[in-house]
Scaffold this motif. Structure first.
Motif, PDB file in Angstrom:
ATOM      1  N   ARG A   1      40.669  41.087  40.968  1.00 59.51           N
ATOM      2  CA  ARG A   1      39.350  41.546  40.479  1.00 59.51           C
ATOM      3  C   ARG A   1      38.298  40.446  41.009  1.00 59.51           C
ATOM      4  O   ARG A   1      37.232  40.559  41.539  1.00 59.51           O
ATOM      5  N   GLU A   2      38.642  39.005  40.642  1.00 64.85           N
ATOM      6  CA  GLU A   2      37.733  37.985  40.813  1.00 64.85           C
ATOM      7  C   GLU A   2      37.574  38.002  42.452  1.00 64.85           C
ATOM      8  O   GLU A   2      36.342  37.578  42.795  1.00 64.85           O
ATOM      9  N   THR A   3      38.746  37.950  43.149  1.00 64.07           N
ATOM     10  CA  THR A   3      38.448  37.723  44.449  1.00 64.07           C
ATOM     11  C   THR A   3      37.733  38.863  45.171  1.00 64.07           C
ATOM     12  O   THR A   3      36.770  38.733  46.019  1.00 64.07           O
ATOM     13  N   LEU A   4      37.733  40.280  44.890  1.00 62.87           N
ATOM     14  CA  LEU A   4      37.116  41.181  45.616  1.00 62.87           C
ATOM     15  C   LEU A   4      35.439  41.320  45.079  1.00 62.87           C
ATOM     16  O   LEU A   4      34.802  41.554  45.792  1.00 62.87           O
ATOM     17  N   ASP A   5      35.332  40.821  43.721  1.00 68.12           N
ATOM     18  CA  ASP A   5      34.047  40.705  43.350  1.00 68.12           C
ATOM     19  C   ASP A   5      33.291  39.643  43.971  1.00 68.12           C
ATOM     20  O   ASP A   5      31.998  40.031  44.286  1.00 68.12           O
ATOM     21  N   ALA A   6      33.802  38.814  44.532  1.00 65.86           N
ATOM     22  CA  ALA A   6      33.158  37.707  45.255  1.00 65.86           C
ATOM     23  C   ALA A   6      33.007  38.130  46.802  1.00 65.86           C
ATOM     24  O   ALA A   6      32.017  37.718  47.432  1.00 65.86           O
ATOM     25  N   LEU A   7      33.814  39.190  47.135  1.00 65.72           N
ATOM     26  CA  LEU A   7      33.639  39.741  48.593  1.00 65.72           C
ATOM     27  C   LEU A   7      32.763  40.703  48.823  1.00 65.72           C
ATOM     28  O   LEU A   7      31.961  40.922  49.767  1.00 65.72           O
ATOM     29  N   GLY A   8      32.410  41.494  47.459  1.00 65.00           N
ATOM     30  CA  GLY A   8      31.452  42.824  47.922  1.00 65.00           C
ATOM     31  C   GLY A   8      30.905  43.490  46.714  1.00 65.00           C
ATOM     32  O   GLY A   8      30.839  42.401  45.637  1.00 65.00           O
TER      33      GLY A   8
END
Length: 525
Positions: free
Chosen positions: A246-253
């Motif tokens: 979740r943290e990774t994807l939140d930073a991506l888009g």
């Protein structure tokens, strides 16, 4: 006399939901302006509900708890788009309460508790909840039915529906995009249809529909900008890994929604780097049923149905960005996997075009692809199947694709380009077997040309070189190499150098195949 909420009522609810969303799908699609004006919210909700109903039908004869769990699980594995994914979590939250506490039927008190938990779970699943959306409508439904906790399930459902309908009418005042377009929230509109179906399942009478009618959108009503791709996949992973994801994807888009639990999750996000979103899933666990869609409308006009689109099946994520840049809707499959006909038909629908070119990119998919194309043709879409047998033939077809020319001319040009491309692949033998090139042993490297084993070797680079030489012996102008992440380091460089030295005037292009892709794909034009 109100019906009780038991297994039979859940099955009626699923069927009536599908009927309601089927009737209202185009209307809901037409008012879809948030978070992306891509005109598919009604379709996504319909497909999610269809998966839920199929799961419930497969559990025919089961008790109440098992039936509601089947409904939630079906929605989870079949969730589509932002609103469909949230709907799946709403059903999961409700099912968790009902299945744990109910016997063979559910009281009004328990239904009210289930709807409240559904609204809470949906909000927790969305990275950045926004008011004026399906979340607002769900919360309003839960609050409304608090007053009817002591009533029977039908009365609770009717109260929840009325609360949801009132909240839906207020959504334009909560979200600027809706106010500009003069429409209510599309996802919320779909949820009202779902709750209306629950009322009908319990009472036998359909409630009054929302009064605000959808209207066609104009270009000015749709905001430009935003991520270029929608990425959706199912993921098998532990809770801790999903928290990091979740943290990774939140930073991506943006538009991040992760729903599920107990080791199975449905991940939805809008990003510019589709490959990075899938790679994050690989790091978290095992992603599959990966779907990547290019948002043509995200950077421009209203969500009108496009004139022409390309739909392609791809082995691994490496080529997804390349295909998407060419405007293709992609359906990713893992090693040894094949999409079902329903998945292919859905991918064609998601292209939202009057004319669709389908690239199956696998010999094994020929009949499945033909059946999917025929299914969507019956819905009024013009579909042409180009029998590409490898992703490299699909690349050749895309290279000559021109959406502006006549459909038949475009299909002929793409078919000709694909047919003029010889295709090869490297694979590792799993067992001893007889091949057209002789007997191979487990662990041997096989060089296949046009589907047949042509070279048997013990080392990847040498087998690749010999296969490439065989493919170039009749001549060629361009070599395409698609190299998997787990291929030997420097393989592409060695093959490029070999082509320059041994085959003058032949150009070479290299693309990454990504994880879970075939070891090496070769195309010769």
């Amino acid at each position: 006399m109100p019906h009780t909420l038991d297994s039979a009522a859940v099955r009626r609810w699923c069927s009536l939901t599908l009927e309601a969303l089927g009737r209202e799908r185009e209307e809901i699609d037409a008012i879809n302006v948030y978070p992306v004006a891509d005109g598919d919210t009604g379709t996504n909700l319909y497909l999610t509900a269809e998966s839920a109903r199929e799961a419930v039908e497969a559990a025919a004869g089961a008790g109440f708890g098992e039936t509601v769990r089947a409904m939630a699980h079906g929605a989870l594995i079949g969730a589509r788009g932002n609103s469909g994914t949230i709907l799946a979590q709403l059903l999961r939250g409700m099912a968790g309460v009902l299945a744990a506490a109910a016997g063979e039927e559910c009281s009004g008190e328990l239904l009210a508790r289930g709807l409240a938990e559904a609204a809470r779970e949906a909000r927790r699943a969305v990275a950045h909840p926004v008011e004026g959306t399906i979340l607002t409508v769900a919360s309003a439904a839960a609050r409304a039915c608090e007053k009817a906790r002591g009533e029977n399930p039908a009365a609770v459902a009717r109260t929840a529906y009325e609360g949801a309908r009132a909240a839906l009418e207020a959504t334009p005042g909560q979200l600027a995009a809706l106010e500009r377009a003069g429409v209510v929230d599309a996802g919320g509109r779909g949820l009202v249809a779902v709750l209306g179906a629950l009322v009908e399942a319990l009472t036998g009478a359909a409630p009054a529909r929302p009064v605000r009618a959808a209207r066609p959108l104009v270009v000015e009503e749709c905001a430009a900008g935003g991520p270029a791709f929608e990425v959706i996949y199912l993921l098998e992973a532990e809770d801790a890994a999903v928290d990091r994801l979740r943290e990774t994807l939140d930073a991506l888009g943006d538009s991040l929604v992760v729903v599920g639990g107990d080791g199975l999750w449905n991940v939805h996000v809008h990003v510019d780097d589709a490959g990075a979103a899938v790679e994050a899933g690989v790091e978290a666990g095992r992603p599959y049923r990966i779907r990547i869609t290019h948002f043509d409308v995200a950077r421009g006009p209203a969500p009108q149905r496009a004139q022409r689109a390309v739909v392609a099946v791809l082995p691994g994520k490496g080529l997804a960005a390349l295909y998407a840049e060419a405007g293709a809707t992609t359906l990713l499959v893992g090693p040894g996997q094949q999409p079902a006909g329903g998945q292919l038909a859905e991918a064609i629908r998601r292209a939202h075009a009057h004319e669709v070119v389908l690239l199956p990119n696998a010999v094994e998919l020929r009949h499945t692809a033909a059946a999917a194309a025929e299914q969507v043709r019956a819905e009024g879409v013009r579909v042409a199947l180009i029998p590409t047998r490898s992703a490299v033939q699909g690349i050749a077809a895309l290279a000559v694709h021109e959406p502006e020319r006549r459909f038949d001319e475009d299909v002929v040009a793409m078919t000709t380009a694909a047919g003029a491309t010889r295709y090869g692949e490297l694979a590792v033998a799993e067992r001893q077997s007889f091949t057209s090139a002789g007997v191979c042993q487990a662990g041997d490297v096989l060089g296949l040309i046009d589907g047949d084993v042509a070279v048997i070797g013990q080392e990847v680079a040498d087998t690749a070189r010999r296969t490439l030489d065989r493919m170039l012996s009749p001549g060629g102008e361009l070599v395409t190499l698609v190299v998997a992440d787990d291929a030997p380091e420097g393989l592409a460089d060695r093959l490029e150098a070999h082509v320059r030295e041994a085959h003058l005037a032949v150009d070479t292009v290299v693309y990454p195949g990504g994880p879970q892709a075939p070891l090496l794909l070769i195309g010769v034009e």
